[in-house]
Design a protein around this motif. Sequence first.
Motif, PDB file in Angstrom:
ATOM      1  N   GLY A 331       0.805  -1.211   0.000  1.00 51.25           N
ATOM      2  CA  GLY A 331       0.000   0.000   0.000  1.00 51.25           C
ATOM      3  C   GLY A 331       0.840   1.264   0.000  1.00 51.25           C
ATOM      4  O   GLY A 331       1.802   1.391  -0.760  1.00 51.25           O
ATOM      5  N   PHE A 332       0.464   2.172   0.888  1.00 51.55           N
ATOM      6  CA  PHE A 332       1.062   3.508   0.868  1.00 51.55           C
ATOM      7  C   PHE A 332       1.604   3.917   2.239  1.00 51.55           C
ATOM      8  O   PHE A 332       1.117   3.470   3.271  1.00 51.55           O
ATOM      9  N   ARG A 333       2.593   4.758   2.199  1.00 50.69           N
ATOM     10  CA  ARG A 333       3.125   5.355   3.425  1.00 50.69           C
ATOM     11  C   ARG A 333       3.472   6.799   3.114  1.00 50.69           C
ATOM     12  O   ARG A 333       4.282   7.075   2.233  1.00 50.69           O
ATOM     13  N   ALA A 334       2.852   7.696   3.856  1.00 56.32           N
ATOM     14  CA  ALA A 334       3.197   9.110   3.719  1.00 56.32           C
ATOM     15  C   ALA A 334       4.006   9.490   4.957  1.00 56.32           C
ATOM     16  O   ALA A 334       3.508   9.424   6.074  1.00 56.32           O
ATOM     17  N   SER A 335       5.256   9.831   4.754  1.00 53.84           N
ATOM     18  CA  SER A 335       6.082  10.264   5.881  1.00 53.84           C
ATOM     19  C   SER A 335       5.949  11.774   5.997  1.00 53.84           C
ATOM     20  O   SER A 335       6.241  12.500   5.043  1.00 53.84           O
ATOM     21  N   ILE A 336       5.445  12.193   7.142  1.00 53.51           N
ATOM     22  CA  ILE A 336       5.122  13.617   7.310  1.00 53.51           C
ATOM     23  C   ILE A 336       5.939  14.188   8.472  1.00 53.51           C
ATOM     24  O   ILE A 336       5.418  14.675   9.457  1.00 53.51           O
ATOM     25  N   TYR A 337       7.250  14.082   8.312  1.00 53.26           N
ATOM     26  CA  TYR A 337       8.187  14.558   9.334  1.00 53.26           C
ATOM     27  C   TYR A 337       8.050  16.061   9.550  1.00 53.26           C
ATOM     28  O   TYR A 337       7.359  16.752   8.782  1.00 53.26           O
ATOM     29  N   ASN A 338       8.774  16.552  10.545  1.00 54.71           N
ATOM     30  CA  ASN A 338       8.744  17.984  10.889  1.00 54.71           C
ATOM     31  C   ASN A 338       8.731  18.907   9.664  1.00 54.71           C
ATOM     32  O   ASN A 338       7.948  19.853   9.597  1.00 54.71           O
TER      33      ASN A 338
END
Length: 360
Positions: A331-338
Motif C-alpha cells: 500500500g502507501f506510506r506518507a512520511s510527514i516529518y517535521n
Amino acid sequence: MKKHNFNAGPCVLPREAVESAIEAIRDFDGTGIGILEISHRTPGWERVMKETADLWRELLNIPDNYKVLFLGGGASTQFFAVPANFLSKKAAYLQTGVWAKKAAKEAKFYGEVEIVASSEDKTYSYIPKGYTIPKDADYFHITTNNTIYGTEIHEDIDSPVTLIADMSSDILSRPVDVSKYGMIYGGAQKNVGPAGVTFVIVREDLLGKVDRKLQTMVDYRTHIGEEERNRSMFNTPPVFPIYVMHETLKWVKKLGGVEAMYKINKEKAELLYNEIDRNKMFVGTAAKEDRSLMNVCFVMAEEYKDKEAAFMEFAKAAGMVGIKGHRSVGGFRASIYNACPRESVEALVKCMQEFEAQNA
Ligand SMILES: *Cc1c(COP(=O)(O)O)cnc(C)c1O
C-alpha cells in the motif's frame, strides 16, 4: 509542477536549511572558502559544533550530565555500539519492527538478549503492552517510532533499568523527558538533517561499566573527549551533514521549539488519518491508539484492492512523491516529518478525495 515529498528518509528538509547549506558551500561563514573545503579544526567550525550541541540541549532540555555527540555510521552502527558499551550480561529489547529486530540481533554478539514482547505476529501493526521489563537486564531498548509500520510509542516509558531508545524517526517531533533515558540515538536523515550524521545523547555516568575492552571508536568516552572543544572531533566529523543539522535545529527553534512542532505534527497527522478513516477506498494499517505522527501507513480497502496501481499513478500525476509503502506492508506510506509542510498533507488529502469521487 510542485512536488510534495513524502519520502521516508532521506526526506524533505526545511527550505531555509537547504538554502543556507547552498550558500555555505559557496562561502562558509564569510571565510571565502566553502564548507566542503574547510578544515574541521577552524574556529568557525568549532563554533558551529558547539552551537549545534547547544541547540540540541535547549530544544530537548537535556540535563548537564548528558553529552550530545555527532557520529558517523548511521543508527545501524549504534545497534552494536550500544551493547558494546552497556551490555554486561543481559539486555532487554521491545521488538516493534524490523529496525528493533536488527538492533536486538547485534546485541546478541555481546550477551543474552531477552525480547520482552514482539508485534511481529501482526506485521508490527501495534505496540505490545503489558509486558514486564526484567530487573536484571543491563538496559531496555525501544524504538520509539517504527518508520516502516507507522506505529509510535507516544509516552516516555518508566523503566526499572536504563532505558535506551532509537528515536531516528521521531526525534524533535514532540517533547521528550530526556532524564528518563540512559541514551537516545538516531540517524539524522528523518527529522534533523541529511544522511551522514548520527546523534547520540548519553548519560555520561553510565559509561565505562562493562568489563570488555572497547575499540577506540566504539567507546563513547572517546567521542566525549577531555575538552568540550574536541567533542565529536576524535576523528573528522561529518562536517556538512552537521552543518545542515545546525540549520534545521535553528529552524525548529524559530518555529517555537518541540512543543510548537508537536502541535503542528498532531494537526498534520489528524488531517491525514481523518481522511483515511472517512474515505471508503482506504484503510489505515496501524492500530489506532499506536498511530505514528510521522509515518502514516494505509492500504486500499478490500473492495478496491484492484485500484492500488491506479491511485499510485493518480497521486504521482498530482505531484506526490515517495508514498509507496514499504514492501513488507504494501500500500502507501506518507512520511510527514517535521519539515513536511501542512500544504503537502492537504494536497494528499485532496488527491484521495478526488480519487474517491472518480472511482468509488
Ligand atoms: C532509518 C532508521 C534506522 C536506520 O538508520 P541508518 O542511519 O540508515 O542506519 C534505524 N532505526 C529507525 C527507527 C529508522 O527509522
